[in-house]
Design an enzyme around this catalytic site. Structure first.
Site, PDB file in Angstrom:
ATOM      1  N   ASP A   1       0.820  -1.221   0.000  1.00  0.00           N
ATOM      2  CA  ASP A   1       0.000   0.000   0.000  1.00  0.00           C
ATOM      3  C   ASP A   1       0.849   1.265   0.000  1.00  0.00           C
ATOM      4  OD1 ASP A   1      -2.388  -1.367   0.037  1.00  0.00           O
ATOM      5  OD2 ASP A   1      -2.614  -1.284   2.221  1.00  0.00           O
TER       6      ASP A   1
ATOM      7  N   ASP B   1      -7.285   2.531  12.842  1.00  0.00           N
ATOM      8  CA  ASP B   1      -5.993   3.207  12.808  1.00  0.00           C
ATOM      9  C   ASP B   1      -6.049   4.600  12.181  1.00  0.00           C
ATOM     10  OD1 ASP B   1      -4.567   1.297  14.229  1.00  0.00           O
ATOM     11  OD2 ASP B   1      -4.338   0.037  12.461  1.00  0.00           O
TER      12      ASP B   1
ATOM     13  N   ARG C   1       0.196   3.622  17.465  1.00  0.00           N
ATOM     14  CA  ARG C   1      -0.218   4.710  16.562  1.00  0.00           C
ATOM     15  C   ARG C   1       0.088   6.112  17.082  1.00  0.00           C
ATOM     16  NH1 ARG C   1       0.407   1.647  12.462  1.00  0.00           N
ATOM     17  NH2 ARG C   1      -1.156   0.018  12.196  1.00  0.00           N
TER      18      ARG C   1
ATOM     19  N   SER D   1      -3.595  -9.570   6.728  1.00  0.00           N
ATOM     20  CA  SER D   1      -3.058  -8.248   7.016  1.00  0.00           C
ATOM     21  C   SER D   1      -2.449  -8.327   8.408  1.00  0.00           C
ATOM     22  CB  SER D   1      -4.182  -7.211   6.983  1.00  0.00           C
ATOM     23  OG  SER D   1      -3.773  -6.063   7.696  1.00  0.00           O
TER      24      SER D   1
HETATM   25  N1  ARG Z   1      -7.905  -4.488  15.469  1.00  0.00           N
HETATM   26  C1  ARG Z   1      -6.671  -3.991  15.977  1.00  0.00           C
HETATM   27  C2  ARG Z   1      -6.824  -2.565  16.430  1.00  0.00           C
HETATM   28  O1  ARG Z   1      -7.695  -1.900  15.975  1.00  0.00           O
HETATM   29  C3  ARG Z   1      -5.536  -4.138  15.007  1.00  0.00           C
HETATM   30  C4  ARG Z   1      -5.669  -3.370  13.710  1.00  0.00           C
HETATM   31  C5  ARG Z   1      -4.593  -3.621  12.686  1.00  0.00           C
HETATM   32  N2  ARG Z   1      -4.585  -5.005  12.328  1.00  0.00           N
HETATM   33  C6  ARG Z   1      -3.968  -5.536  11.255  1.00  0.00           C
HETATM   34  N3  ARG Z   1      -3.999  -6.821  11.159  1.00  0.00           N
HETATM   35  N4  ARG Z   1      -3.374  -4.819  10.353  1.00  0.00           N
HETATM   36  O2  ARG Z   1      -6.054  -2.121  17.235  1.00  0.00           O
END
Ligand code: ARG
Length: 413
Positions: A13, A122, A93, A174
């Site tokens: 991406d 995110d 994050r 992912s």
């Molecule tokens: N669901 C988790 C959160 O919101 C992880 C999100 C990212 N997950 C990923 N497999 N890229 O904190």
């Protein structure tokens, strides 16, 4: 020419995005890659960004900051989203956002670009954090607007524009990884009934294949923070890294959950957090020994609140800071040792001790030397239960029906 700062992981991406911004937005792009302890993807990431036209490529080792300022405060609070998820992704994050802002300012950039999708948490976390730290900076999320709707389209676009894509890394999942844990979604995991296939797990051994021999560890805590394993002092980064390896080899720390995202949908995700799982068990055991009952009760509530704030992206908020102050103060006495045993996916506390233990053997014993005031118990219960005696007697006189037995629903109202 405008300049954008791109949060760059080196994956498909953001690699496509790097070129796309230059071609479609006609801007200079500076990339920022944060090392939060992810095992993969960091090799050569800076060079790759420069090859793809980045004006500057920052690769920042933020592991120590991550542990000291984000992992420990979350851990000490006992914050688990919906009682389960240790939030490795969620607490990374705000730190990445902070670094993006710092670099955007030093580079005099006009906007920050991230590679989050339009239906995840995110994007919310990045943009809420950037809004709090630098409201003047614009946030751009190409995944929400561009025409590349599928992975295949992105790959085609990439090869058309000479962007190197590691075809071997064609995982159906992912994956987001850092020191505190791995988050895995997509592919067959999107069916909540489907058992997670063995290839979705990245850092833990299948508990059925783990050694048929338990391993015992002693963890030393100082004021709620783990400092040593088996007497060996380590930095936070080292301690988490080594515990991930040890506990992961015993299959400890696998989590499979359906969670509620901020944007109102449920999603199924699996997590691996071996160190987080073991440390949480151990810290809990030490808090049972060292915290008074009322502090424990309120601390539990604060942990839930902190989990909600961190999950929702409100790390940089007054309430999160106040809760962290409470947690720091409450954790002052959480110093001591916990012994745990790891065996085929489980972590069991075997024992705990603390210099400021509130456990009083003479008060607890049913054997010789009992110092508890048994005589006082009767008066205590008399006062303690007074309010319910009053309410039940008032209810009985209002409703003399003998079948209205207290305890039966509706009998006391
Ligand atoms: N669901 C988790 C959160 O919101 C992880 C999100 C990212 N997950 C990923 N497999 N890229 O904190």
């Amino acid at each position: 020419m405008k300049k954008y700062v791109l949060a760059y992981s080196g994956g498909l991406d953001t690699s496509v995005m790097l070129k796309w911004l230059q071609l479609e937005h006609h801007v200079q792009v500076v990339t920022v890659t944060a090392n939060l302890g992810q095992q993969k993807e960091l090799d050569g990431v800076g060079t790759k960004a420069l090859v793809c036209g980045a004006k500057n490529a920052y690769v920042e080792d933020l592991r120590r900051d991550f542990v000291e300022r984000f992992v420990w405060p979350t851990f000490k609070a006992g914050a688990l989203y919906q009682g389960v998820y240790p939030m490795a992704t969620a607490i990374g994050r705000p730190l990445i956002a902070e670094k993006l802002v710092e670099i955007a300012r030093s580079e005099n950039a006009d906007a920050i670009v991230h590679g989050c999708t339009g239906k995840g948490n995110d994007q919310v976390r990045f943009e809420v954090a950037i809004g709090a730290l630098a409201p003047e900076l614009e946030c751009i999320a190409p995944l929400r607007t561009w025409d590349l709707k599928t992975r295949e389209q992105e790959i085609a676009w990439a090869s058309e524009h000479g962007i190197p894509v590691a075809a071997s890394r064609k995982s159906p999942y992912s994956i987001d990884e850092n020191l505190w844990g791995v988050s895995v979604e997509c592919g067959v995991l999107e069916d909540p009934w489907a058992e997670p296939p063995s290839d979705c797990w990245q850092i833990t051994t299948d508990p059925c294949l783990a050694p048929d021999k338990s391993e015992t560890l002693t963890i030393d805590f100082e004021e709620g923070i783990p400092r040593a394993i088996d007497g060996q002092n380590m930095s936070g980064v080292e301690l988490i890294e080594s515990l991930n390896l040890i506990a992961g080899s015993h299959g400890v720390g696998r989590i499979d959950m359906v969670e509620d995202r901020v944007v109102g949908i449920k999603s199924r995700e699996v997590y691996e957090a071996p160190a987080a799982t073991v440390l949480a068990e151990a810290r809990n055991a030490l808090e049972q020994l060292t915290l008074d009952r009322e502090t424990r009760r309120v601390k539990l509530l604060m942990g839930q609140e902190l989990a909600r704030l961190a999950y929702d992206g409100f790390w940089f908020s007054p309430l999160r800071e106040s809760i962290s102050s409470f947690v720091d103060q409450a954790s002052n006495v959480v110093t001591g040792q916990v012994r745990v045993s790891l065996y085929r996916g489980t972590c069991t506390v075997l024992g705990r001790q603390a210099p400021r233990s509130l456990y009083q053997g003479a008060l607890a014993t049913y054997g010789e030397g009992d110092a508890f005031s048994h005589d006082s118990a009767r008066g205590f219960i008399d006062i303690f239960g007074q309010s319910t005696r009053i309410s039940s007697s008032v209810a009985r006189s209002a409703n003399p029906d003998p079948s209205a037995i207290p305890g039966k629903p509706g009998a006391l109202v």
